[in-house]
Scaffold this active site. Structure first.
Site, PDB file in Angstrom:
ATOM      1  N   GLU A   1       0.853  -1.187   0.000  1.00  0.00           N
ATOM      2  CA  GLU A   1       0.000   0.000   0.000  1.00  0.00           C
ATOM      3  C   GLU A   1       0.885   1.232   0.000  1.00  0.00           C
ATOM      4  OE1 GLU A   1      -3.624  -2.117   2.568  1.00  0.00           O
ATOM      5  OE2 GLU A   1      -2.735  -0.233   3.274  1.00  0.00           O
TER       6      GLU A   1
ATOM      7  N   TRP B   1       1.382  -0.685  -6.416  1.00  0.00           N
ATOM      8  CA  TRP B   1       2.408  -1.507  -7.062  1.00  0.00           C
ATOM      9  C   TRP B   1       1.883  -2.874  -7.496  1.00  0.00           C
ATOM     10  CZ3 TRP B   1       5.505   2.295  -7.643  1.00  0.00           C
ATOM     11  CH2 TRP B   1       5.747   3.207  -6.604  1.00  0.00           C
TER      12      TRP B   1
ATOM     13  N   GLN C   1      29.210   0.155 -19.386  1.00  0.00           N
ATOM     14  CA  GLN C   1      30.564   0.721 -19.428  1.00  0.00           C
ATOM     15  C   GLN C   1      31.352   0.152 -20.602  1.00  0.00           C
ATOM     16  OE1 GLN C   1      31.346   3.089 -17.338  1.00  0.00           O
ATOM     17  NE2 GLN C   1      33.479   3.418 -17.929  1.00  0.00           N
TER      18      GLN C   1
ATOM     19  N   GLU D   1       9.222  -7.475  -4.100  1.00  0.00           N
ATOM     20  CA  GLU D   1       9.160  -8.707  -3.295  1.00  0.00           C
ATOM     21  C   GLU D   1      10.238  -8.719  -2.208  1.00  0.00           C
ATOM     22  OE1 GLU D   1       8.209 -12.442  -4.982  1.00  0.00           O
ATOM     23  OE2 GLU D   1       7.152 -11.560  -6.686  1.00  0.00           O
ATOM     24  N   GLY D   2      10.496  -7.541  -1.673  1.00  0.00           N
ATOM     25  CA  GLY D   2      11.454  -7.398  -0.574  1.00  0.00           C
ATOM     26  C   GLY D   2      12.744  -6.754  -1.035  1.00  0.00           C
TER      27      GLY D   2
END
Length: 394
Positions: free
Chosen positions: A128, A157, A340, A367-368
């Site tokens: 949320e 999300w 690069q 997811e964390g």
């Protein structure tokens, strides 16, 4: 040559996913990214190949495959288009597995077959605006109203929330002032046709731009009582347990993105000439290629070791967080090195590495976050050592 001990079936799945990716996903990935266009045809193609029902048992029209087979396919698809891998991962890892694991037989029989066939796409609504890493602080409220529940709140999300037909939503079923953490939260099976269900803000994102991310507003959304998943008050426990599996999927996505960047770099250094010879002959470039390949292989090995532990029925919380953490940080490091290597060409959209870099970043977040993964790994490691009198188990 793969370091993984693959079965013939797993090699065939890997080959099928690789060929599909090269034929259908890679050629259009850049165009979809620029247009921020979700491709429903892509979903239909993956469904026809069985990818949307890989982990669903055959009795519910799925393929009933093991986690390692699924992760092999997911990595290959992420190489071609990370947004396709997001769709595949969310659908397979969270809503279908939660319904399979915690739903009653009527719910499994109703929802899983069309989800396995790709007719219904699954989504997951936990976060949320004010509850991200601290999921237990979510405020969406569910109250009884006769035989129904009324849900009110905002979910953030939600990947492909506007394309999903089945959305698993976590909401409080305790009283607003109780705030009993994970014990006061339940899971509901939502569908977009419910009264009071509203799709709102679509996020404009840095990466994964062809995968829509939505807010969902629930305004006294009326949900029939048979849409409660499992036991009242255990929804967050179900969700967090399912994230153990979901994080394996994020790791596979990250590895696929990193591989795409490495493969693009290998092609580029063989073609690009400076000082009269291909830059592949310069040791500085060779060292970059070596480190990129090594980190990708290490991440894949860690991921499939976690999948093997899952297949043995072991608790994988620590290992899934390790795989997610290491693979996502590998993806960011590898894609940065790829840019690069490409120099100025890596910074423009004519080459795919800038897209790979943008896509890689979110694997460290959703997811964390990486910070949350480190907390989980430390907590699980300390608990394991305490249980074994200070000696960490293998």
């Amino acid at each position: 040559m793969s370091l993984l001990p693959l079965t013939d079936t797993q090699r065939e799945i890997q080959r099928l996913a690789r060929e599909y990716t090269a034929r259908e996903l890679t050629p259009l990935a850049g165009e979809r990214d620029r247009a921020q266009r979700f491709d429903r045809v892509m979903v239909e193609q993956m469904a026809e190949l069985g990818f949307l029902g890989m982990l669903i048992p055959e009795q519910y029209d799925g393929l009933g495959l093991d986690a390692q087979s699924y992760l092999l396919a997911l990595e290959e698809i992420a190489v071609g288009d990370a947004t396709a891998a997001v769709t595949l991962s969310v659908h397979n890892s969270l809503p279908t597995q939660m319904i399979l694991g915690f739903g009653n037989e009527a719910q499994r029989a109703h929802y899983l077959p069309p989800m396995a066939r790709g007719e219904w796409l699954g989504a997951f609504a936990l976060s949320e605006p004010e509850a991200g890493s601290d999921a237990a602080s979510l405020r969406t409220q569910a109250v009884r109203d006769g035989d129904d529940w009324l849900l009110s709140g905002t979910k953030a999300w939600v990947s492909h929330g506007n394309e999903a037909q089945v959305i698993l939503c976590m909401a409080r079923t305790d009283t607003p002032d109780a705030r009993r953490g994970s014990k006061g939260i339940s899971t509901f099976i939502l569908t977009p046709d419910l009264p009071g269900f509203h799709l709102t803000k679509k996020e404009n994102k840095l990466g994964m731009r062809a995968s829509p991310t939505l807010q969902i507003v629930l305004d006294n959304c009326r949900v029939p009582s048979d849409r409660l998943l499992g036991d009242e008050g255990k929804g967050l426990i179900y969700a967090l347990g399912s994230l153990d599996h979901g994080r394996l999927g994020i790791a596979a996505q990250a590895i696929g993105i990193a591989r795409a960047a490495l493969e693009a770099s290998v092609r580029y250094v063989g073609e690009r000439k400076q000082f009269g010879k291909p830059i592949a002959e310069f040791q500085a470039i060779q060292f970059k290629i070596a480190d990129m390949a090594t980190r990708i292989t290490a991440a894949r090995t860690l991921l499939h070791a976690a999948a093997a532990a899952k297949a043995r029925g072991e608790k994988i919380t620590r290992y899934s967080s390790m795989a997610k953490l290491f693979a996502s940080e590998t993806a960011m490091w590898v894609t940065n090195e790829a840019l690069q290597i490409h120099g100025g060409y890596g910074y423009v959209t004519d080459y795919p590495v800038e897209r790979h870099l943008r896509d890689a970043k979110v694997t460290e977040i959703y997811e964390g976050t990486s910070e949350i993964q480190r907390i989980v790994i430390a907590r699980e490691t300390l608990a394991a050592a305490a249980a074994a009198d200070g000696i960490l188990p293998d």
